[in-house]
Design an enzyme around this catalytic site. Structure first.
Site, PDB file in Angstrom:
ATOM      1  N   HIS A  16       0.838  -1.190   0.000  1.00 51.00           N
ATOM      2  CA  HIS A  16       0.000   0.000   0.000  1.00 51.00           C
ATOM      3  C   HIS A  16       0.882   1.252   0.000  1.00 51.00           C
ATOM      4  O   HIS A  16       2.093   1.173   0.227  1.00 51.00           O
ATOM      5  CB  HIS A  16      -0.946   0.002   1.216  1.00 51.00           C
ATOM      6  CG  HIS A  16      -0.250   0.060   2.542  1.00 51.00           C
ATOM      7  ND1 HIS A  16      -0.113  -1.027   3.359  1.00 51.00           N
ATOM      8  CD2 HIS A  16       0.347   1.091   3.201  1.00 51.00           C
ATOM      9  CE1 HIS A  16       0.534  -0.672   4.458  1.00 51.00           C
ATOM     10  NE2 HIS A  16       0.833   0.603   4.381  1.00 51.00           N
TER      11      HIS A  16
HETATM   12  P1  TYD Z   1      -2.299  -4.100   7.576  1.00 43.36           P
HETATM   13  O1  TYD Z   1      -2.647  -2.717   7.084  1.00 43.36           O
HETATM   14  O2  TYD Z   1      -2.851  -5.255   6.806  1.00 43.36           O
HETATM   15  O3  TYD Z   1      -0.741  -4.241   7.659  1.00 43.36           O
HETATM   16  P2  TYD Z   1       0.322  -4.055   6.463  1.00 43.36           P
HETATM   17  O4  TYD Z   1      -0.407  -3.379   5.335  1.00 43.36           O
HETATM   18  O5  TYD Z   1       1.372  -3.171   7.065  1.00 43.36           O
HETATM   19  O6  TYD Z   1       0.833  -5.377   6.086  1.00 43.36           O
HETATM   20  O7  TYD Z   1      -2.753  -4.183   9.088  1.00 43.36           O
HETATM   21  C1  TYD Z   1      -3.074  -5.394   9.718  1.00 43.36           C
HETATM   22  C2  TYD Z   1      -4.243  -5.181  10.650  1.00 43.36           C
HETATM   23  O8  TYD Z   1      -3.922  -4.301  11.706  1.00 43.36           O
HETATM   24  C3  TYD Z   1      -5.466  -4.609   9.939  1.00 43.36           C
HETATM   25  O9  TYD Z   1      -6.602  -5.281  10.437  1.00 43.36           O
HETATM   26  C4  TYD Z   1      -5.479  -3.166  10.375  1.00 43.36           C
HETATM   27  C5  TYD Z   1      -4.832  -3.212  11.735  1.00 43.36           C
HETATM   28  N1  TYD Z   1      -4.089  -1.996  12.088  1.00 43.36           N
HETATM   29  C6  TYD Z   1      -4.564  -1.162  13.086  1.00 43.36           C
HETATM   30  O10 TYD Z   1      -5.637  -1.406  13.679  1.00 43.36           O
HETATM   31  N2  TYD Z   1      -3.834  -0.057  13.421  1.00 43.36           N
HETATM   32  C7  TYD Z   1      -2.677   0.234  12.801  1.00 43.36           C
HETATM   33  O11 TYD Z   1      -2.042   1.255  13.150  1.00 43.36           O
HETATM   34  C8  TYD Z   1      -2.199  -0.620  11.740  1.00 43.36           C
HETATM   35  C9  TYD Z   1      -0.918  -0.327  11.012  1.00 43.36           C
HETATM   36  C10 TYD Z   1      -2.940  -1.728  11.424  1.00 43.36           C
END
Ligand code: TYD
Length: 134
Positions: A49
């Site tokens: 992303h």
């Molecule tokens: P995700 O965005 O999938 O992680 P990445 O894109 O970095 O691999 O995040 C994983 C999960 O954690 C998703 O359900 C959203 C949650 N999350 C939060 O609640 N707060 C946060 O600050 C972040 C980064 C993720």
């Protein structure tokens, strides 16, 4: 693409090491959120992303991992393997994190609170967003 890394002072003595990071001086923004990834399953690649506004500093405080950064024109891969080194990721940069060692702890200092509306999770949308905003 410019790779911007910050080196943090290590306060070391006979007891061990300590690193302190202060917002707006050791890093260029106010910290609104800290999160970290650990116990990453072998072979996992995550991220995929970009953010419209959010800036981040990534610090692999233990172990190592690789970060791919893509500004829509160029891609670079950066190894993070030092607890005293922070990789700056500006807004409008697509990122992927991979090659996590079993013991990797990847800590992220973020300039904004979590806001799903700030995410661009589709690569074609990212390319279109970069074209509109640069
Ligand atoms: P995700 O965005 O999938 O992680 P990445 O894109 O970095 O691999 O995040 C994983 C999960 O954690 C998703 O359900 C959203 C949650 N999350 C939060 O609640 N707060 C946060 O600050 C972040 C980064 C993720």
């Amino acid at each position: 693409m410019e790779i911007k890394k910050y080196r943090f002072n290590i306060h070391g003595d006979a007891r061990g090491k300590l690193i302190a990071i202060e917002e707006n001086s050791d890093i260029p923004f106010t910290i609104q959120r800290v999160y970290y990834m650990y116990d990453t399953v072998n072979g996992v690649r995550r991220g995929y992303h970009a953010h419209k506004h959010l800036q981040q500093i990534l610090i692999c405080v233990h172990g190592h991992c690789q970060i791919l950064m893509d500004n829509g024109h160029e891609k670079v891969t950066v190894l993070l393997d030092k607890p005293d080194e922070g990789l700056y990721i500006a807004n409008n940069i697509w990122r992927e994190m991979f090659d996590f060692s079993d013991d990797a702890v990847l800590m992220v200092l973020a300039s904004e609170k979590y806001d799903e509306a700030d995410y661009i999770r589709n690569y074609e949308e990212f390319i279109a967003f970069v074209a509109e905003n640069t």
